[in-house]
Design a protein around this motif. Structure first.
Motif, PDB file in Angstrom:
ATOM      1  N   PRO A 171     -37.589 -42.619  23.730  1.00 25.26           N
ATOM      2  CA  PRO A 171     -37.504 -43.949  24.341  1.00 25.26           C
ATOM      3  C   PRO A 171     -37.742 -45.084  23.347  1.00 25.26           C
ATOM      4  N   VAL A 172     -38.610 -44.861  22.347  1.00 27.40           N
ATOM      5  CA  VAL A 172     -38.868 -45.902  21.355  1.00 27.40           C
ATOM      6  C   VAL A 172     -37.617 -46.160  20.519  1.00 27.40           C
ATOM      7  N   THR A 173     -36.951 -45.096  20.082  1.00 28.15           N
ATOM      8  CA  THR A 173     -35.708 -45.252  19.322  1.00 28.15           C
ATOM      9  C   THR A 173     -34.639 -45.936  20.158  1.00 28.15           C
ATOM     10  N   HIS A 174     -34.553 -45.574  21.419  1.00 24.91           N
ATOM     11  CA  HIS A 174     -33.591 -46.208  22.316  1.00 24.91           C
ATOM     12  C   HIS A 174     -33.909 -47.691  22.481  1.00 24.91           C
ATOM     13  N   SER A 175     -35.171 -48.029  22.546  1.00 28.47           N
ATOM     14  CA  SER A 175     -35.570 -49.429  22.677  1.00 28.47           C
ATOM     15  C   SER A 175     -35.198 -50.232  21.433  1.00 28.47           C
ATOM     16  N   VAL A 176     -35.399 -49.636  20.263  1.00 25.25           N
ATOM     17  CA  VAL A 176     -34.991 -50.304  19.024  1.00 25.25           C
ATOM     18  C   VAL A 176     -33.477 -50.504  18.996  1.00 25.25           C
ATOM     19  N   GLY A 177     -32.740 -49.475  19.403  1.00 23.75           N
ATOM     20  CA  GLY A 177     -31.289 -49.598  19.465  1.00 23.75           C
ATOM     21  C   GLY A 177     -30.841 -50.672  20.444  1.00 23.75           C
ATOM     22  N   ASN A 178     -31.551 -50.800  21.559  1.00 19.06           N
ATOM     23  CA  ASN A 178     -31.225 -51.835  22.541  1.00 19.06           C
ATOM     24  C   ASN A 178     -31.475 -53.232  21.973  1.00 19.06           C
ATOM     25  N   CYS A 179     -32.531 -53.364  21.159  1.00 22.81           N
ATOM     26  CA  CYS A 179     -32.809 -54.642  20.511  1.00 22.81           C
ATOM     27  C   CYS A 179     -31.692 -55.010  19.537  1.00 22.81           C
ATOM     28  N   VAL A 180     -31.268 -54.051  18.741  1.00 25.06           N
ATOM     29  CA  VAL A 180     -30.164 -54.294  17.804  1.00 25.06           C
ATOM     30  C   VAL A 180     -28.882 -54.620  18.569  1.00 25.06           C
ATOM     31  N   LYS A 181     -28.657 -53.930  19.683  1.00 28.54           N
ATOM     32  CA  LYS A 181     -27.479 -54.198  20.512  1.00 28.54           C
ATOM     33  C   LYS A 181     -27.471 -55.644  21.003  1.00 28.54           C
ATOM     34  N   ARG A 182     -28.633 -56.152  21.411  1.00 36.17           N
ATOM     35  CA  ARG A 182     -28.704 -57.526  21.896  1.00 36.17           C
ATOM     36  C   ARG A 182     -28.365 -58.517  20.784  1.00 36.17           C
ATOM     37  N   VAL A 183     -28.831 -58.235  19.572  1.00 34.21           N
ATOM     38  CA  VAL A 183     -28.485 -59.094  18.435  1.00 34.21           C
ATOM     39  C   VAL A 183     -26.978 -59.098  18.202  1.00 34.21           C
ATOM     40  N   VAL A 184     -26.371 -57.912  18.235  1.00 35.40           N
ATOM     41  CA  VAL A 184     -24.929 -57.793  18.008  1.00 35.40           C
ATOM     42  C   VAL A 184     -24.144 -58.545  19.082  1.00 35.40           C
ATOM     43  N   VAL A 185     -24.569 -58.421  20.340  1.00 35.22           N
ATOM     44  CA  VAL A 185     -23.871 -59.102  21.436  1.00 35.22           C
ATOM     45  C   VAL A 185     -23.992 -60.616  21.296  1.00 35.22           C
ATOM     46  N   ILE A 186     -25.185 -61.112  20.961  1.00 34.11           N
ATOM     47  CA  ILE A 186     -25.377 -62.558  20.819  1.00 34.11           C
ATOM     48  C   ILE A 186     -24.506 -63.117  19.699  1.00 34.11           C
ATOM     49  N   VAL A 187     -24.539 -62.459  18.544  1.00 31.21           N
ATOM     50  CA  VAL A 187     -23.756 -62.945  17.404  1.00 31.21           C
ATOM     51  C   VAL A 187     -22.261 -62.896  17.700  1.00 31.21           C
ATOM     52  N   SER A 188     -21.794 -61.782  18.268  1.00 29.23           N
ATOM     53  CA  SER A 188     -20.355 -61.656  18.551  1.00 29.23           C
ATOM     54  C   SER A 188     -19.898 -62.663  19.598  1.00 29.23           C
ATOM     55  N   SER A 189     -20.711 -62.922  20.617  1.00 30.37           N
ATOM     56  CA  SER A 189     -20.324 -63.895  21.653  1.00 30.37           C
ATOM     57  C   SER A 189     -20.303 -65.313  21.096  1.00 30.37           C
ATOM     58  N   VAL A 190     -21.250 -65.626  20.214  1.00 32.25           N
ATOM     59  CA  VAL A 190     -21.255 -66.959  19.590  1.00 32.25           C
ATOM     60  C   VAL A 190     -19.996 -67.159  18.756  1.00 32.25           C
ATOM     61  N   ILE A 191     -19.601 -66.124  18.020  1.00 31.13           N
ATOM     62  CA  ILE A 191     -18.396 -66.219  17.190  1.00 31.13           C
ATOM     63  C   ILE A 191     -17.141 -66.292  18.057  1.00 31.13           C
TER      64      ILE A 191
END
Length: 412
Positions: A355-375
């Motif tokens: 679950p900890v690894t999944h949580s870290v991956g979810n955090c990275v996913k949120r960064v990717v979504v924010i950056v891609s949507s802004v672009i």
């Protein structure tokens, strides 16, 4: 043929090659050899070599006597080195097993990397297509029902063609899953409501506060008190979201509170899953649980959508509203497919990692979504807004790391 007999005088001296007299007192220790001749030719051998007379040699087999009185054992046969062979076989087997483990771990790592890539990619396309539909079609409840409907069809196909084993569900299991389905439905509905009101980047910045709600709800209903490290990691999350909200160009209260409500319901689902699904005999894998929740969410929300928004998804209505029917339908379908795909892949990853690894991956996913949507949407972002978003996401990453730190047990 002549046969020769050799003599050794000393282990450290070489005998002279000059002829010696018969009366010499030098004693020769003969090498007793077993001749390869036939039995008829065996017997006492007497020969002279450089004027040296050798005594007759008895029939022995490769025994050596020397002046150092250190006899050697007979060399009858070559001993079998079975232990060495066994060690070599075991070493070879261990090496083969190690190579198999390395190749297996490499394949698992590549498979996990592909799953993470699909998780991020499906999430990016879901947010893009979903936002495009919600910008022109202002019926978030109907959009959410369409997404659950497409997911229900996919689950039915998966079970019908045995692409995934169809579970046997009891009434007690359905009763236990019902609260999870309700909060799952509300969580996705509130997310779509927020995406229809504010920018995608701002919605996901607010949703970065999920750890805060998780800690509060776990303490209230499960009695899980957070550690000092966890509490410390929540401070940058709350501060970053507050800073980003103040400087957000698309800010409105409806979008803000619906995103907050999405956090509350999603984390309530996690708490309920721990509190309700406690019987091991009633447990099921994550993909099956998600599939059942998807079907139940569609059944729960469909009548609500008709009651609240009416039948607003027919081609006649879309044409009367001045919308491109084909374009809206295709993007709605793609958004629904990506929605179900990224949720399924998320559960597949959760079955393979902690679950900890999944949580870290979810955090990275949120960064990717924010950056891609802004672009993609060319969302205006001020430096202070970007700073607030970065602080909040850094807090989420810190939370996912310190979550594994267990409190020390109190000594009696």
């Amino acid at each position: 043929m002549q046969s020769a007999a050799f003599s050794l005088s000393s282990p450290c001296s070489i005998p002279s090659l000059k002829p010696r007299k018969f009366g010499s007192s030098t004693r020769f220790d003969p090498i007793r050899v077993s001749s390869s001749f036939s039995a008829s030719k065996r017997g006492d051998l007497s020969t002279s070599n450089n004027g040296v007379s050798l005594p007759s040699l008895p029939k022995r087999s490769w025994s050596l006597s020397s002046s150092s009185a250190m006899p050697l054992r007979a060399w009858n046969s070559v001993p079998s080195d079975s232990k060495t062979d066994r060690l070599e076989v075991r070493a070879s087997a261990a090496e083969s097993a190690g190579e198999a483990d390395n190749s297996g771990s490499l394949a698992k790592t590549l498979e996990l990397g592909v799953l993470f890539g699909c998780w991020y990619l499906f999430n990016i396309y879901f947010n893009i297509y979903n936002k495009q539909v919600l910008k022109v079609y202002h019926f978030p409840v109907t959009v959410t029902v369409i997404q659950f409907a497409v997911g229900t069809v996919l689950v039915a196909i998966m079970w019908t063609f045995n692409l995934y084993k169809r579970p046997k569900i009891t009434g007690a299991q359905l009763a236990a899953i019902l609260p999870l389905a309700m909060v799952h439905t509300l969580g996705n509905l509130f997310t779509n409501m927020s995406l229809g009101k504010v920018a995608v980047s701002f919605t996901h910045t607010i949703k970065a506060m999920e750890p805060f709600f998780s800690v509060v709800l776990s303490a209230m209903f499960l009695g899980e008190l957070p550690t000092l490290w966890v509490v410390s990691s929540l401070l940058p999350i709350v501060g970053g979201v507050a800073l980003a909200s103040v400087t957000e160009a698309s800010f409105n209260w409806a979008g803000f509170w619906t995103a907050m409500a999405s956090n509350l319901t999603n984390q309530s689902r996690n708490v309920l899953s721990k509190k309700v699904m406690v019987k091991k005999e009633d447990s099921m894998d994550n993909i099956t649980l998600f599939s059942i929740i998807t079907i139940m969410s569609f059944i729960l929300l469909a009548p609500v959508a008709v009651f609240m928004e009416g039948v607003k998804f027919t081609p006649a209505y879309l044409q009367s509203a001045g919308l491109n029917v084909k374009e809206v339908a295709i993007r709605s379908l793609l958004a629904a497919l990506c929605f179900h795909a990224y949720q399924q892949v998320s559960y597949m990853i959760l079955q393979r990692v902690s679950p900890v690894t999944h949580s870290v991956g979810n955090c990275v996913k949120r960064v990717v979504v924010i950056v891609s949507s802004v672009i993609f949407f060319k969302t205006p972002v001020s430096p202070i807004n970007a700073l607030g978003t970065g602080i909040a996401l850094a807090g989420v990453f810190l939370y996912s790391r310190v979550k594994r730190i267990k409190p020390k047990a109190k000594s009696a």
